[in-house]
Design a protein around this motif. Structure first.
Motif, PDB file in Angstrom:
ATOM      1  N   ASN A   1      -1.511   8.803 -31.539  1.00 25.80           N
ATOM      2  CA  ASN A   1      -1.143   7.313 -32.161  1.00 25.80           C
ATOM      3  C   ASN A   1       0.314   7.445 -32.839  1.00 25.80           C
ATOM      4  O   ASN A   1       0.749   8.451 -33.021  1.00 25.80           O
ATOM      5  CB  ASN A   1      -1.883   7.030 -33.380  1.00 25.80           C
ATOM      6  CG  ASN A   1      -3.427   7.154 -32.985  1.00 25.80           C
ATOM      7  OD1 ASN A   1      -4.188   6.083 -32.611  1.00 25.80           O
ATOM      8  ND2 ASN A   1      -4.021   8.040 -33.164  1.00 25.80           N
TER       9      ASN A   1
ATOM     10  N   PRO B   1      -8.214   6.402 -25.720  1.00 25.86           N
ATOM     11  CA  PRO B   1      -7.518   5.811 -27.072  1.00 25.86           C
ATOM     12  C   PRO B   1      -7.888   6.282 -28.489  1.00 25.86           C
ATOM     13  O   PRO B   1      -8.873   6.917 -28.517  1.00 25.86           O
ATOM     14  CB  PRO B   1      -8.465   4.463 -26.885  1.00 25.86           C
ATOM     15  CG  PRO B   1      -8.782   4.311 -25.751  1.00 25.86           C
ATOM     16  CD  PRO B   1      -8.901   5.668 -25.234  1.00 25.86           C
TER      17      PRO B   1
ATOM     18  N   GLY C   1      -4.862   3.156 -28.548  1.00 23.02           N
ATOM     19  CA  GLY C   1      -4.713   2.595 -27.337  1.00 23.02           C
ATOM     20  C   GLY C   1      -4.057   1.611 -27.100  1.00 23.02           C
ATOM     21  O   GLY C   1      -4.101   1.088 -25.939  1.00 23.02           O
ATOM     22  N   ARG C   2      -3.677   0.738 -28.206  1.00 26.19           N
ATOM     23  CA  ARG C   2      -2.963  -0.633 -28.027  1.00 26.19           C
ATOM     24  C   ARG C   2      -1.918  -0.624 -28.912  1.00 26.19           C
ATOM     25  O   ARG C   2      -1.715   0.023 -30.130  1.00 26.19           O
ATOM     26  CB  ARG C   2      -3.901  -1.774 -28.199  1.00 26.19           C
ATOM     27  CG  ARG C   2      -4.444  -1.688 -29.618  1.00 26.19           C
ATOM     28  CD  ARG C   2      -5.643  -2.789 -29.783  1.00 26.19           C
ATOM     29  NE  ARG C   2      -6.021  -2.957 -31.201  1.00 26.19           N
ATOM     30  CZ  ARG C   2      -5.561  -3.870 -32.229  1.00 26.19           C
ATOM     31  NH1 ARG C   2      -4.584  -4.747 -31.524  1.00 26.19           N
ATOM     32  NH2 ARG C   2      -6.087  -3.806 -33.147  1.00 26.19           N
TER      33      ARG C   2
ATOM     34  N   ASP D   1      -0.228   6.647 -22.923  1.00 23.22           N
ATOM     35  CA  ASP D   1      -0.998   5.828 -22.333  1.00 23.22           C
ATOM     36  C   ASP D   1      -1.088   5.707 -20.773  1.00 23.22           C
ATOM     37  O   ASP D   1      -2.148   5.761 -20.441  1.00 23.22           O
ATOM     38  CB  ASP D   1      -0.243   4.247 -22.596  1.00 23.22           C
ATOM     39  CG  ASP D   1      -1.560   3.179 -22.487  1.00 23.22           C
ATOM     40  OD1 ASP D   1      -2.437   2.864 -23.548  1.00 23.22           O
ATOM     41  OD2 ASP D   1      -1.267   2.201 -21.466  1.00 23.22           O
TER      42      ASP D   1
END
Length: 491
Positions: A208, A204, A21-22, A198
């Protein structure tokens, strides 16, 4: 700390991975150049073994909650994912055209709508997997499609957005968590996909993204025993390597590989229609695995057919893929240009006849003229091996048996095209050893239908139930029809 955003034709793109999630930056990076004019688009992070491990751990951590949702509970989130792709349709079109040389017209009118459909359709179709039963006199079998786990998805550079969503859709809809390994020659729309995931609010770790080369990032990913599935589209040599690495851990693989598909024109074919369709094989500079690249034409009509085909090919506009009128754009990478020209030059030296093309196109360094080669033997390299460029071959046949023999005379078996009177063409098509074949048509696809090849063109099928058969663990919950009591016999 994240990296500065890239600016590609006014679209801001993160060059970093998307893990848990980042955005995650890498110490190493590699350069991207546009195939249109070789200008530098920027540098993209190359995932190390540590970042691969982080992505797998993030996907593992997210799996129980995502898998625990019903298909109906996952569907709204996946529909929002598709919505976000639609909101950024122009960005996807511009970026993939600049990054991969894909025709802007193809992106706008075909790829982006299909990418959205890939997500929506599989989210909807997953609902049908919930209530399958088999009833016999002895028992009721409740057949379950349980999520498999962490899925690695590896896509090629010729259709980055379409092929990514084609695999992500069923993988997520089935309840798996996904690690997408972007194609190293064209990774930028994969980064935009991460933005869309996102913005859609996917939890999250459910989706990916890793960027990097196959030799480093890809190698670390496919050799990891924590994966539940690997879905790959690409070349035969890479597939062999992936299968070997996955086999060491008994990780199931779906492999959609190359093609050397026949384009059969029977004596009773509509020549004008077959010629118009034949010219489509040059679209996207021939970088389409589905293309029928081996033209097999009945000897009694070959001259008339070649004249008709030449006329349609002469109308094709070669140029900048960002121009919606362009029909043949650039080849994705200088190494691929070198490979394509090598095939042409070796064939000519070996005695092949150039009917047209055969040279670099003056529009730019990564452009090759639409090319047709004749006077070939079935054993010639250019007949047997996938070129993946705007290069077609021409052979003739005297009867149906010879046409079928030639069509089946390579180690590939992905697709095919057969033109002729419908019943006749259907009969011939049925004898061609291939995963699918179009009769008097080309490119008709339905998400409910199976897609995949035989022989060196791949293992497994994608689409409809076949995608879920791969991305799920199929389990039989057996409930007896009448009370069951164990009995033991002793001798």
């Amino acid at each position: 700390m994240t990296s500065p955003l890239l600016d590609v034709a006014g679209v801001a793109i993160s060059p970093d991975h998307y893990i848990g999630g980042r955005r995650v930056a890498s110490a190493a990076s590699f350069a991207l150049q546009s195939p249109i004019d070789q200008r530098l688009l920027g540098h993209v992070g190359e995932a190390s073994a540590g970042e691969v491990d982080a992505a797998i751990r993030a996907a593992q951590a997210a799996f129980p909650a995502w898998a625990g949702l019903s298909a109906a509970e996952r569907q709204p989130m996946l529909n929002r994912f598709a919505d976000e792709i639609g909101k950024r349709a122009d960005d996807f079109c511009v970026v993939e055209s600049n990054d991969a040389g894909v025709l802007l017209s193809r992106m706008r009118h075909g790829v982006v709508p299909r990418a959205m459909l890939n997500i929506r359709w599989f989210a909807e179709h997953a609902l049908t997997l919930q209530d399958r039963t088999i009833t016999t006199e002895q028992a009721t079998h409740h057949v379950r499609h349980d999520p498999a786990g962490v899925v690695a998805i590896i896509t090629p550079w010729n259709a980055p957005l379409m092929l990514a969503t084609w695999k992500i859709g069923p993988a997520l809809a089935a309840g798996n968590t996904v690690i997408l390994k972007a194609p190293e020659w064209a990774p930028l729309t994969s980064s935009l996909l991460a933005d869309c995931a996102d913005a859609a609010g996917l939890p999250p770790g459910v989706f990916n993204l890793l960027q990097g080369t196959g030799a480093n990032t890809g190698a670390a990913l496919v050799s990891d025993p924590r994966l539940a599935r690997i879905s790959f589209t690409g070349s035969v040599p890479t597939a062999k390597w992936i299968a070997q690495a996955a086999g060491a851990n008994l990780v199931p693989c779906s492999l959609e590989l190359g093609g050397k598909s026949p384009f059969i024109v029977l004596e009773d074919a509509d020549l004008d229609n077959a010629a118009a369709t034949g010219a489509l094989m040059y679209r996207n500079a021939g970088q389409v695995c589905l293309a029928g690249t081996r033209f097999l034409v009945h000897e009694k009509i070959v001259d008339r057919y070649v004249d008709a085909l030449r006329g349609y090919v002469g109308q094709l506009k070669v140029g900048d893929p960002r121009d919606e009128a362009t029909e043949v754009g650039p080849i994705v990478h200088p190494r691929q240009v070198e490979r394509v020209m090598g095939f042409i030059n070796r064939a000519v030296v070996g005695g092949a006849q150039l009917l047209w093309g055969g040279k670099p196109h003056p529009f730019g360094a990564q452009y090759v003229e639409p090319t047709m080669l004749a006077n070939l033997n079935q054993t010639d390299e250019i007949v047997q091996n996938e070129v993946f460029g705007p290069v077609l071959t021409l052979q003739t046949f005297a009867d149906d048996d010879e046409a079928i023999t030639l069509a089946n005379g390579t180690d590939f078996g992905l697709g095919g095209v057969c033109y002729g009177e419908t019943a006749h063409a259907t009969e011939v098509a049925g004898q061609v050893r291939t995963g699918f074949i179009w009769v008097n048509s080309f490119g008709i696809r339905d998400l409910a239908a199976p897609f995949g090849g035989i022989k060196r063109s791949g293992i497994g099928r994608e689409g409809g139930d076949w995608s879920f058969e791969f991305f799920c663990d199929v389990k039989d919950v057996v409930v007896p029809a009448k009370p069951f009591r164990a009995s033991f016999s002793h001798r």
